[in-house]
Design a protein around this motif. Structure first.
Motif, PDB file in Angstrom:
ATOM      1  N   GLY A   1      51.856 -44.212 -17.065  1.00 32.08           N
ATOM      2  CA  GLY A   1      50.449 -44.237 -17.442  1.00 32.08           C
ATOM      3  C   GLY A   1      49.541 -43.847 -16.310  1.00 32.08           C
ATOM      4  N   TRP A   2      48.294 -44.221 -16.450  1.00 29.60           N
ATOM      5  CA  TRP A   2      47.254 -43.861 -15.493  1.00 29.60           C
ATOM      6  C   TRP A   2      46.370 -45.062 -15.207  1.00 29.60           C
ATOM      7  N   THR A   3      45.797 -45.073 -14.005  1.00 29.08           N
ATOM      8  CA  THR A   3      44.784 -46.069 -13.661  1.00 29.08           C
ATOM      9  C   THR A   3      43.477 -45.319 -13.430  1.00 29.08           C
ATOM     10  N   TRP A   4      42.377 -45.874 -13.953  1.00 25.49           N
ATOM     11  CA  TRP A   4      41.087 -45.160 -13.954  1.00 25.49           C
ATOM     12  C   TRP A   4      39.955 -46.016 -13.416  1.00 25.49           C
TER      13      TRP A   4
ATOM     14  N   GLY B   1      41.028 -41.150 -11.105  1.00 23.73           N
ATOM     15  CA  GLY B   1      42.228 -41.463 -11.871  1.00 23.73           C
ATOM     16  C   GLY B   1      43.466 -41.300 -11.017  1.00 23.73           C
ATOM     17  N   LEU B   2      44.423 -42.171 -11.254  1.00 24.24           N
ATOM     18  CA  LEU B   2      45.694 -42.095 -10.520  1.00 24.24           C
ATOM     19  C   LEU B   2      46.855 -42.033 -11.495  1.00 24.24           C
ATOM     20  N   ASP B   3      47.659 -41.020 -11.332  1.00 26.54           N
ATOM     21  CA  ASP B   3      48.880 -40.838 -12.126  1.00 26.54           C
ATOM     22  C   ASP B   3      49.922 -41.834 -11.630  1.00 26.54           C
TER      23      ASP B   3
ATOM     24  N   ASN C   1      27.453 -49.246 -15.717  1.00 29.42           N
ATOM     25  CA  ASN C   1      28.509 -50.148 -15.255  1.00 29.42           C
ATOM     26  C   ASN C   1      29.791 -49.359 -14.998  1.00 29.42           C
ATOM     27  N   LEU C   2      30.553 -49.800 -14.018  1.00 31.08           N
ATOM     28  CA  LEU C   2      31.852 -49.194 -13.728  1.00 31.08           C
ATOM     29  C   LEU C   2      32.939 -50.171 -14.129  1.00 31.08           C
ATOM     30  N   PHE C   3      34.083 -49.651 -14.570  1.00 25.34           N
ATOM     31  CA  PHE C   3      35.202 -50.549 -14.859  1.00 25.34           C
ATOM     32  C   PHE C   3      36.521 -49.873 -14.535  1.00 25.34           C
ATOM     33  N   ILE C   4      37.512 -50.697 -14.213  1.00 28.47           N
ATOM     34  CA  ILE C   4      38.858 -50.205 -13.916  1.00 28.47           C
ATOM     35  C   ILE C   4      39.724 -50.492 -15.142  1.00 28.47           C
ATOM     36  N   SER C   5      40.518 -49.532 -15.536  1.00 29.77           N
ATOM     37  CA  SER C   5      41.424 -49.752 -16.660  1.00 29.77           C
ATOM     38  C   SER C   5      42.706 -48.964 -16.440  1.00 29.77           C
ATOM     39  N   THR C   6      43.724 -49.316 -17.211  1.00 27.43           N
ATOM     40  CA  THR C   6      44.918 -48.478 -17.236  1.00 27.43           C
ATOM     41  C   THR C   6      45.142 -48.021 -18.665  1.00 27.43           C
ATOM     42  N   THR C   7      45.760 -46.850 -18.805  1.00 29.12           N
ATOM     43  CA  THR C   7      46.104 -46.346 -20.132  1.00 29.12           C
ATOM     44  C   THR C   7      47.587 -45.995 -20.142  1.00 29.12           C
ATOM     45  N   PRO C   8      48.259 -46.175 -21.286  1.00 30.22           N
ATOM     46  CA  PRO C   8      49.669 -45.822 -21.367  1.00 30.22           C
ATOM     47  C   PRO C   8      49.866 -44.312 -21.519  1.00 30.22           C
ATOM     48  N   ASN C   9      51.030 -43.856 -21.148  1.00 27.06           N
ATOM     49  CA  ASN C   9      51.430 -42.461 -21.378  1.00 27.06           C
ATOM     50  C   ASN C   9      50.383 -41.495 -20.832  1.00 27.06           C
TER      51      ASN C   9
ATOM     52  N   ASP D   1      47.289 -41.153 -22.317  1.00 24.04           N
ATOM     53  CA  ASP D   1      45.971 -41.498 -22.854  1.00 24.04           C
ATOM     54  C   ASP D   1      44.951 -41.570 -21.717  1.00 24.04           C
ATOM     55  N   ASN D   2      43.681 -41.514 -22.054  1.00 19.95           N
ATOM     56  CA  ASN D   2      42.615 -41.678 -21.059  1.00 19.95           C
ATOM     57  C   ASN D   2      41.365 -42.260 -21.728  1.00 19.95           C
ATOM     58  N   PRO D   3      40.415 -42.715 -20.904  1.00 20.56           N
ATOM     59  CA  PRO D   3      39.246 -43.438 -21.451  1.00 20.56           C
ATOM     60  C   PRO D   3      38.315 -42.593 -22.320  1.00 20.56           C
ATOM     61  N   LEU D   4      38.521 -41.270 -22.364  1.00 22.02           N
ATOM     62  CA  LEU D   4      37.688 -40.433 -23.235  1.00 22.02           C
ATOM     63  C   LEU D   4      38.159 -40.496 -24.689  1.00 22.02           C
ATOM     64  N   MET D   5      39.382 -40.969 -24.911  1.00 23.90           N
ATOM     65  CA  MET D   5      39.973 -40.905 -26.255  1.00 23.90           C
ATOM     66  C   MET D   5      39.445 -42.007 -27.177  1.00 23.90           C
ATOM     67  N   ASP D   6      39.256 -41.648 -28.425  1.00 28.00           N
ATOM     68  CA  ASP D   6      38.749 -42.632 -29.390  1.00 28.00           C
ATOM     69  C   ASP D   6      39.829 -43.608 -29.858  1.00 28.00           C
ATOM     70  N   VAL D   7      41.064 -43.447 -29.390  1.00 28.82           N
ATOM     71  CA  VAL D   7      42.135 -44.392 -29.741  1.00 28.82           C
ATOM     72  C   VAL D   7      42.194 -45.569 -28.755  1.00 28.82           C
ATOM     73  N   ILE D   8      41.430 -45.476 -27.668  1.00 29.91           N
ATOM     74  CA  ILE D   8      41.395 -46.532 -26.655  1.00 29.91           C
ATOM     75  C   ILE D   8      40.482 -47.652 -27.166  1.00 29.91           C
ATOM     76  N   PRO D   9      40.831 -48.928 -26.889  1.00 31.37           N
ATOM     77  CA  PRO D   9      39.930 -50.014 -27.306  1.00 31.37           C
ATOM     78  C   PRO D   9      38.503 -49.708 -26.841  1.00 31.37           C
ATOM     79  N   ILE D  10      37.544 -49.973 -27.688  1.00 33.15           N
ATOM     80  CA  ILE D  10      36.161 -49.530 -27.453  1.00 33.15           C
ATOM     81  C   ILE D  10      35.631 -49.987 -26.098  1.00 33.15           C
ATOM     82  N   GLU D  11      36.025 -51.191 -25.681  1.00 33.96           N
ATOM     83  CA  GLU D  11      35.492 -51.713 -24.411  1.00 33.96           C
ATOM     84  C   GLU D  11      36.123 -51.003 -23.209  1.00 33.96           C
TER      85      GLU D  11
END
Ligand code: MN3
Length: 218
Positions: A135-138, A175-177, A147-155, A157-167
């Motif tokens: 995955g990735w860390t963003w 971003g880090l691979d 506001n800024l936030f740190i998140s990780t996504t599987p595979n 995915d990234n925070p631009l995608m509408d499949v990511i939880p809205i928050e």
């Protein structure tokens, strides 16, 4: 063919040594990234997902549109469009001999949100370490733009995608691979050593530009 990889990176493959080795960078660019692009082109062609938007506009904006409504596409499109966007993004935020932290309004917001740059870095590393599997860390700006936030996504995915939880949706600026292919040749199982090395090669000027651009469009 709709999508292509950047023919070269903004620095030589060995430029990020000793933090990331030349062989990893070369394979990552011409094998891994190329495969995402090839498979994305195949997936688009194989389906009826060749939308009107794909006929016009430049590659970057098409890809952004695709990510925003990725829930309406197949898994191969999701995985490979993500892979293409994420790697293109990743190459731009790396740099040899980089300053160790950002400045300006981005640093101010990091200090406001996380307490200090050091606390932000600790939290980013902790989240990257806690992510299970590929995955990735963003670091992203939330949709309100303040506001800024740190998140990780599987595979891929990234925070631009509408499949990511809205928050956890937002505009990524760093971003880090954390797929093993990003570090295994040099670091083997030592994910922490790779994640710590990353902080020596962040192109903070580019991250600040992404931050300023994101704030403008929000
Ligand atoms: Mn990768």
């Amino acid at each position: 063919m709709y999508f292509t990889i950047p023919s070269s990176l903004p620095y030589a493959y060995n430029a990020l040594e000793p933090y990331i080795d030349a062989q990893t960078m070369e394979l990552h660019h011409i094998k891994h990234h190329q495969a995402y692009v090839d498979n994305l082109n195949k997936a688009i062609k194989a389906s009826r997902e060749k939308t009107m938007e794909m006929e016009k506009g430049e590659e970057g904006s098409i890809l952004n549109l695709l990510l925003k409504k990725i829930s309406t596409y197949s898994a191969p499109v999701r995985n490979n469009a993500g892979g293409h966007f994420n790697h293109t993004f990743f190459w731009t935020i790396l740099k040899p001999n980089a300053p160790l932290q950002p400045g300006g309004s981005l640093l101010q917001l990091i200090e406001k949100v996380f307490g200090s740059f050091e606390l932000f870095k600790e939290q980013f590393i902790a989240k990257a370490m806690a992510h299970f599997g590929s995955g990735w860390t963003w670091l992203s700006i939330d949709k309100k733009g303040d506001n800024l936030f740190i998140s990780t996504t599987p595979n891929q995915d990234n925070p631009l995608m509408d499949v990511i939880p809205i928050e956890e949706q937002g505009i990524p600026i760093l971003g880090l691979d954390i797929w093993e292919h990003a570090y295994y040749l040099l670091y083997q199982n030592r994910r922490l050593a790779y994640i710590e090395a990353f902080w020596h090669i962040i192109n903070w000027e580019m991250v600040e530009n992404k931050f300023i651009e994101a704030v403008k469009i929000l």
